[in-house]
Write an enzyme that holds these catalytic residues in place. Structure first.
Site, PDB file in Angstrom:
ATOM      1  N   ASP A   1     -13.396  -4.442  -2.377  1.00 25.65           N
ATOM      2  CA  ASP A   1     -13.326  -4.189  -0.992  1.00 25.65           C
ATOM      3  C   ASP A   1     -14.607  -4.380  -0.573  1.00 25.65           C
ATOM      4  O   ASP A   1     -15.660  -3.882  -0.562  1.00 25.65           O
ATOM      5  CB  ASP A   1     -13.026  -2.740  -0.635  1.00 25.65           C
TER       6      ASP A   1
ATOM      7  N   ASP B   1       0.841  -1.221  -0.157  1.00 29.31           N
ATOM      8  CA  ASP B   1      -0.065  -0.008   0.104  1.00 29.31           C
ATOM      9  C   ASP B   1       0.796   1.230  -0.024  1.00 29.31           C
ATOM     10  O   ASP B   1       1.919   1.389   0.676  1.00 29.31           O
ATOM     11  CB  ASP B   1      -0.955  -0.056   0.906  1.00 29.31           C
TER      12      ASP B   1
END
Length: 258
Positions: free
Chosen positions: A130, A11
């Site tokens: 997600d 990330d």
């Protein structure tokens, strides 16, 4: 049978690799290029980079580090973050990325999936999903703009419906980010993965929850995923990729041993 893939996830925020828990409270892990190089040398099959605030900030992924990563690793890598057009995707691929992944922009405009697949081929179009399990309703819901917790919102899509929709539109691969498990390291959500596997006919990558080598084994053996993505266990050197692959091979998992 195709070999199962081990995929470290990096990330990225403000030019550095960060990691949160359930998509919140991110801490800085380190610099992008050295981490990418380390994982490639340890035997990762692929890397995934998420510029986590690009979509919520309304910008495309910062391209400056993409070409630097391409110079130092010899394994495929995928880049995600605010890719909203064919031009955005073309630039990132031209800098050396092998795949692009779209998540929030696909929810905002599902036709983007088809346009990207038609232009670049389904093999390099990944859709990230997600997904959040709502214990009250017993349903799985797709979330959007998860890189910024102040802007995260629940969409009208239930996860299983969205998985089927993105495949119809040309997704070549799906990464299922199970938000409840993210960073907690208590195992992948096998029940959810099995349900998604039933309706997912493209490669499926599990993401969120890996804490032990056994967790990877369970995802491959019990949910039949094609790849397992993890972050904190690799960043914090809890699990070494080479040792993980050796363990999986002893358990009968088809895996590329480096």
């Amino acid at each position: 049978m195709l070999a199962k893939r081990i995929i470290p996830c990096l990330d990225v925020r403000d030019g550095q690799v960060v990691k949160g828990v359930q998509f919140r409270n991110h801490e800085i892990i380190g610099d992008i290029v050295p981490l990418a190089k380390r994982y490639a040398e340890e035997g990762a099959d692929e890397l995934v980079f998420y510029d986590i605030t690009a979509s919520s900030d309304g910008r495309v992924v910062d391209k400056s580090w993409v070409s630097r990563v391409a110079e130092v690793i010899d394994i495929p890598f995928c880049v995600a973050g605010g890719i909203k057009s064919l031009e955005d995707a073309a630039k990132i691929l031209s800098f050396g990325a092998d795949k692009i992944s779209i998540n929030s922009p696909a929810l905002a405009d599902p036709t983007l999936i088809t346009r990207l697949a038609d232009r670049f081929g389904v093999q390099c179009i990944v859709v990230g999903i997600d997904t959040w399990y709502d214990a009250e309703t017993g349903k799985y819901h797709v979330n959007q703009y998860t890189g910024d917790e102040s802007r995260t919102r629940v969409t009208q899509w239930e996860t299983l419906d969205w998985v089927q929709e993105v495949q119809k539109r040309g997704a070549g691969e799906i990464v299922l980010n199970m938000m409840n498990q993210d960073g907690v390291r208590n195992g992948y959500d096998l029940e959810q993965l099995k349900k998604v596997r039933e309706v997912c006919h493209v490669p499926l990558i599990a993401s969120g929850g890996a804490g032990t080598m056994e967790h990877f084994l369970e995802a491959f053996r019990d949910a039949d995923v094609d790849g397992a993505l993890a972050a904190s266990v690799f960043h914090k050197q809890i699990i070494n990729i080479g040792e993980l692959k050796a363990y999986l091979a002893t358990q009968g998992v088809e895996i590329r041993i480096c």
